[in-house]
Design an enzyme around this catalytic site. Structure first.
Site, PDB file in Angstrom:
ATOM      1  N   ILE A 149      -0.019   9.542   7.951  1.00 17.03           N
ATOM      2  CA  ILE A 149      -0.732   8.731   8.942  1.00 17.03           C
ATOM      3  C   ILE A 149      -0.433   7.244   8.754  1.00 17.03           C
ATOM      4  O   ILE A 149       0.039   6.817   7.694  1.00 17.03           O
ATOM      5  CB  ILE A 149      -2.261   8.970   8.883  1.00 17.03           C
ATOM      6  N   ASP A 173       0.861  -1.188   0.000  1.00 16.48           N
ATOM      7  CA  ASP A 173       0.000   0.000   0.000  1.00 16.48           C
ATOM      8  C   ASP A 173       0.894   1.234   0.000  1.00 16.48           C
ATOM      9  O   ASP A 173       1.329   1.703   1.048  1.00 16.48           O
ATOM     10  CB  ASP A 173      -0.927  -0.002   1.216  1.00 16.48           C
ATOM     11  N   GLY A 230      -4.523   2.080   8.204  1.00 20.15           N
ATOM     12  CA  GLY A 230      -5.480   1.496   9.142  1.00 20.15           C
ATOM     13  C   GLY A 230      -5.219   0.003   9.329  1.00 20.15           C
ATOM     14  O   GLY A 230      -5.312  -0.531  10.441  1.00 20.15           O
ATOM     15  N   HIS A 232       0.746   8.100   3.417  1.00 16.52           N
ATOM     16  CA  HIS A 232       1.438   7.454   4.536  1.00 16.52           C
ATOM     17  C   HIS A 232       2.926   7.796   4.612  1.00 16.52           C
ATOM     18  O   HIS A 232       3.618   7.322   5.506  1.00 16.52           O
ATOM     19  CB  HIS A 232       1.259   5.934   4.444  1.00 16.52           C
TER      20      HIS A 232
HETATM   21  C1  LIG Z   1      -6.193   5.212   0.797  1.00 15.45           C
HETATM   22  C2  LIG Z   1      -6.161   5.348   2.294  1.00 15.45           C
HETATM   23  C3  LIG Z   1      -5.779   4.312   3.080  1.00 15.45           C
HETATM   24  C4  LIG Z   1      -5.741   4.374   4.547  1.00 15.45           C
HETATM   25  O1  LIG Z   1      -5.288   3.450   5.151  1.00 15.45           O
HETATM   26  S1  LIG Z   1      -6.313   5.722   5.400  1.00 15.45           S
HETATM   27  C5  LIG Z   1      -5.886   5.311   7.083  1.00 15.45           C
HETATM   28  C6  LIG Z   1      -6.963   4.620   7.848  1.00 15.45           C
HETATM   29  N1  LIG Z   1      -8.162   5.415   7.906  1.00 15.45           N
HETATM   30  C7  LIG Z   1      -8.265   6.502   8.701  1.00 15.45           C
HETATM   31  O2  LIG Z   1      -7.333   6.922   9.383  1.00 15.45           O
HETATM   32  C8  LIG Z   1      -9.617   7.155   8.735  1.00 15.45           C
HETATM   33  C9  LIG Z   1      -9.923   7.707  10.085  1.00 15.45           C
HETATM   34  N2  LIG Z   1     -11.333   8.082  10.171  1.00 15.45           N
HETATM   35  C10 LIG Z   1     -11.751   9.347  10.041  1.00 15.45           C
HETATM   36  O3  LIG Z   1     -10.960  10.257   9.876  1.00 15.45           O
HETATM   37  C11 LIG Z   1     -13.249   9.565  10.155  1.00 15.45           C
HETATM   38  O4  LIG Z   1     -13.870   8.485  10.770  1.00 15.45           O
HETATM   39  C12 LIG Z   1     -13.944   9.754   8.768  1.00 15.45           C
HETATM   40  C13 LIG Z   1     -13.351  11.007   8.060  1.00 15.45           C
HETATM   41  C14 LIG Z   1     -13.737   8.500   7.891  1.00 15.45           C
HETATM   42  C15 LIG Z   1     -15.436   9.967   9.005  1.00 15.45           C
HETATM   43  O5  LIG Z   1     -15.630  10.962   9.962  1.00 15.45           O
HETATM   44  P1  LIG Z   1     -16.855  11.981   9.836  1.00 15.45           P
HETATM   45  O6  LIG Z   1     -16.857  12.651   8.530  1.00 15.45           O
HETATM   46  O7  LIG Z   1     -16.793  12.843  11.069  1.00 15.45           O
HETATM   47  O8  LIG Z   1     -18.089  11.005   9.870  1.00 15.45           O
HETATM   48  P2  LIG Z   1     -19.306  10.991  10.876  1.00 15.45           P
HETATM   49  O9  LIG Z   1     -19.982  12.340  10.855  1.00 15.45           O
HETATM   50  O10 LIG Z   1     -18.834  10.446  12.187  1.00 15.45           O
HETATM   51  O11 LIG Z   1     -20.278   9.913  10.220  1.00 15.45           O
HETATM   52  C16 LIG Z   1     -20.986  10.205   9.034  1.00 15.45           C
HETATM   53  C17 LIG Z   1     -21.560   8.901   8.505  1.00 15.45           C
HETATM   54  O12 LIG Z   1     -20.473   8.129   7.975  1.00 15.45           O
HETATM   55  C18 LIG Z   1     -20.373   6.889   8.676  1.00 15.45           C
HETATM   56  N3  LIG Z   1     -18.961   6.656   8.972  1.00 15.45           N
HETATM   57  C19 LIG Z   1     -18.221   7.403   9.806  1.00 15.45           C
HETATM   58  N4  LIG Z   1     -16.991   6.930   9.865  1.00 15.45           N
HETATM   59  C20 LIG Z   1     -16.949   5.844   9.074  1.00 15.45           C
HETATM   60  C21 LIG Z   1     -15.949   4.925   8.768  1.00 15.45           C
HETATM   61  N5  LIG Z   1     -14.731   5.037   9.318  1.00 15.45           N
HETATM   62  N6  LIG Z   1     -16.256   3.916   7.926  1.00 15.45           N
HETATM   63  C22 LIG Z   1     -17.490   3.789   7.400  1.00 15.45           C
HETATM   64  N7  LIG Z   1     -18.500   4.653   7.677  1.00 15.45           N
HETATM   65  C23 LIG Z   1     -18.220   5.657   8.494  1.00 15.45           C
HETATM   66  C24 LIG Z   1     -21.117   7.072   9.983  1.00 15.45           C
HETATM   67  O13 LIG Z   1     -21.671   5.826  10.424  1.00 15.45           O
HETATM   68  C25 LIG Z   1     -22.182   8.044   9.599  1.00 15.45           C
HETATM   69  O14 LIG Z   1     -23.254   7.345   8.982  1.00 15.45           O
HETATM   70  P3  LIG Z   1     -24.666   7.052   9.777  1.00 15.45           P
HETATM   71  O15 LIG Z   1     -25.166   8.403  10.159  1.00 15.45           O
HETATM   72  O16 LIG Z   1     -25.499   6.337   8.786  1.00 15.45           O
HETATM   73  O17 LIG Z   1     -24.314   6.211  10.973  1.00 15.45           O
END
Ligand SMILES: C/C=C/C(=O)SCCNC(=O)CCNC(=O)[C@H](O)C(C)(C)COP(=O)(O)OP(=O)(O)OC[C@H]1O[C@@H](n2cnc3c(N)ncnc32)[C@H](O)[C@@H]1OP(=O)(O)O
Length: 262
Positions: free
Chosen positions: A189, A169, A192, A174
């Protein structure tokens, strides 16, 4: 966006040598004394290594134009191990888009990968792609409404993402501070999947299990983890599985997580 639901992402056979699962084990926190994970004569391949083999599938969806890979985040992961991965050899996989959820401000794409060895689903959170009149899909499961049964500490290393990316990846988020800024992050970062896999090692020890005996794993990436962060992982027994959540300085970074060992 709904038009992506059911989209066939094709098949791929990935071939690897024993160097890769050993490098993988080291990248997710195994040490030189974990001979079953790092010594080719005794090697048991961590089931989460499968997720590096299948990275092509979410990447294929990005290349097809479903979302912008520069701003899309890995939101959630599920894995079911069906049989042990070989120390070296070839794994054939097929992938498709299982679901596209409309979260209003974002779309969530679920990419399902199947092989004889494992089944896995990636959820990709694509800001700006929602609002197409689709179904919101399920909300995340909350952890039990009681005190945790246990707690673990996982110390990530400042160089961990730089090492982990060599397993496949290579998204710039990253490693490159500029790419991180484009994705709205102050600095590069952790992957995940690296964080999630790193938790499974001490989690297995705490259960008296071998990490290679992991059969089921899932978790939501609730907030970014930065290389060098220390995680506090709270656990709840939910036989035959364990539920867990991880936090950095009281900020939940992995939620709705669950692991099961054979
Ligand atoms: C190519 C990249 C590769 C990687 O590896 S990236 C590294 C790993 N990932 C991360 O570090 C991501 C960390 N997570 C975040 O930063 C946040 O988390 C998000 C930006 C993904 C979302 O945050 P927010 O925009 O504040 O979402 P909300 O207002 O809490 O929720 C809105 C709706 O979206 C759904 N949701 C929230 N987070 C996730 C998620 N992580 N995966 C799937 N769905 C998500 C909820 O449930 C809800 O929907 P409902 O109102 O229907 O419940």
């Amino acid at each position: 966006m709904s038009e992506w639901r059911g989209r066939d992402l094709g098949t791929k056979t990935v071939t690897y040598e024993d160097t890769q699962p050993i490098l993988y084990a080291l990248a997710v926190g195994a040490g030189a004394s974990d001979l079953d994970l790092v010594f080719e004569e005794r090697l048991r391949v961590l089931p989460t290594f499968a997720l590096t083999l299948a990275q092509w599938a979410p990447d294929a969806l990005a290349s097809a134009g479903a979302f912008d890979a520069r701003t899309t985040l890995h939101g959630m992961q599920r894995l079911r191990a069906l049989k042990p991965l070989p120390r070296s050899g070839s794994v054939e996989m097929k992938a498709h888009v299982a679901e596209v959820w409309d979260k209003g401000s974002a779309a969530v794409f679920e990419v399902a990968v199947e092989s004889d060895y494992f089944e896995a689903t990636w959820s990709l959170f694509a800001p700006g792609r929602g609002g197409f009149g689709g179904d919101r899909g399920p909300s995340a499961r909350r952890h039990p409404d009681r005190e945790p049964d246990g707690s673990l500490t996982v110390q990530t290393s400042p160089d961990q993402a730089a090492l982990y990316r060599l397993l496949g990846d290579r998204h710039h988020l990253h490693i490159d501070p500029e790419a991180a800024k484009t994705a709205g992050m102050p600095r590069p970062i952790m992957h995940g999947l690296c964080t999630l896999a790193a938790i499974t090692l001490p989690l297995a020890s705490s259960q008296g299990a071998h990490p290679a005996d992991l059969t089921e794993l899932e978790g939501r990436f609730a907030a970014p983890v930065f290389p060098g962060d220390e995680l506090r992982v709270d656990t709840w027994k939910d036989a035959p599985a364990t539920l867990f959540e991880a936090a950095v300085d009281d900020r939940t970074v992995i939620s709705a997580a669950r692991a099961r060992f054979a």
